[in-house]
Design an enzyme around this catalytic site. Structure first.
Site, PDB file in Angstrom:
ATOM      1  N   SER A 140    -107.385  46.741   0.149  1.00 39.60           N
ATOM      2  CA  SER A 140    -106.047  47.313   0.340  1.00 39.60           C
ATOM      3  C   SER A 140    -106.029  48.030   1.685  1.00 39.60           C
ATOM      4  CB  SER A 140    -105.766  48.327  -0.767  1.00 39.60           C
ATOM      5  OG  SER A 140    -104.649  49.130  -0.446  1.00 39.60           O
ATOM      6  N   TYR A 153    -108.867  55.431  -5.825  1.00 41.39           N
ATOM      7  CA  TYR A 153    -108.393  54.099  -5.425  1.00 41.39           C
ATOM      8  C   TYR A 153    -108.843  53.778  -4.002  1.00 41.39           C
ATOM      9  CZ  TYR A 153    -105.208  50.133  -4.769  1.00 41.39           C
ATOM     10  OH  TYR A 153    -104.688  48.886  -4.524  1.00 41.39           O
TER      11      TYR A 153
END
Ligand code: NAI
Length: 247
Positions: A140, A153
């Site tokens: 990401s 995350y």
């Protein structure tokens, strides 16, 4: 691109980006294995692909569980033979207040997003034969930039990028090429509800779609593209290159 006779395992393929990747590989001839914890949506995706007379199987899998991953590969190999492509896409994006996050919550995100890549890749090597294979890990842009309270995350996604080049180095003698993709904003539902300002944040003048990630996966798995390994592709419509004090 023709993937006829090749088998691709895609984790988290019952919905969202993973589903688009599974459909696109199947459309290009691959046998597709949908590995996901969500049973109902997993079988729906399998049916959707089979209705187009393409090969697919849903195998219920919890990617943070080693026994479940071993079972996934055993069943996939029994169904289709050797495994050629693994896309480590499954992930959860839980954003939790840093000072309140428990170590169990931290572990859940890291185990689902990062440990899973280690476990699945280790298993895949045993099923990829002499002509090698491809592993794609979905990271990401949050590996490089942050909003508040995204520690677990972001760490999981940064870890994926480091793990990708480590694996590429280790698995080079096996002719297994390992790359990651770092998507930015990919709208998986209700694309029409997006506002003009959402699109304008991107140099591409639009928000991303799951198919953008799927096309990038196919590109990285094209047998002709065997000069790309240990790489991370940022797929964000230029969003992370846009200076914030610009109009
Ligand atoms: P999603 O939530 O729509 O799909 C994720 C899939 O993973 C679901 O089908 C879910 O059931 C499955 N999953 C979750 N935990 C699992 C487990 N323990 N075992 C097996 N399957 C499990 O998410 P989306 O948006 O499609 O994201 C896919 C990947 O792309 C994730 O790794 C995410 O972090 C990454 N990503 C997504 C972006 C976006 O804007 N949508 C941006 C950057 C990265």
């Amino acid at each position: 691109m023709d993937f006829t006779g090749k088998t691709a395992i895609i984790t988290g393929a019952a919905s969202g980006i993973g589903k688009a990747i599974a459909i696109m590989f199947a459309d290009h001839g691959a046998n597709v294995v949908i590995a996901d914890i969500e049973e109902e949506k997993g079988f729906e995706t399998e049916e959707e692909i089979k209705r187009k007379k393409k090969n697919a199987i849903f195998i219920k899998t919890d990617v943070k569980n080693e026994a479940s991953i071993k079972q996934l590969f055993q069943t996939a190999a029994k169904t289709f033979g050797q495994i050629d492509i693994l896309v480590n896409n499954a992930g959860i994006s839980k954003f939790l207040p840093f000072m309140e996050m428990t170590s169990e919550q931290w572990d859940e995100v890291i185990d689902t997003n990062l440990k899973s890549v280690f476990l699945s890749s280790k298993e895949a090597v045993q099923y990829m034969k002499e002509d090698g294979g491809r592993i794609i890990n979905i990271s990401s842009t949050r590996a490089f930039m942050s909003e508040p309270n995204t520690e677990a995350y972001s760490a999981s996604k940064g870890g994926i990028i480091a793990l990708t080049h480590a694996l590429a180095r280790t698995l080079s003698p096996n002719r297994i090429f390992v790359n990651s993709i770092s998507p930015g904003w990919i709208q998986t539902e209700n694309y029409d509800s997006l506002k003009e300002i959402d699109h304008k944040q991107h140099l591409s003048n639009r928000v991303g779609k799951p198919e953008d990630v799927a096309r990038c996966c196919l590109f990285l798995c094209d047998p002709k593209n065997d000069f790309i390994t240990a790489e991370n592709i940022i797929l964000d419509g230029g969003m992370t290159r846009k200076m914030i004090y610009e109009e």
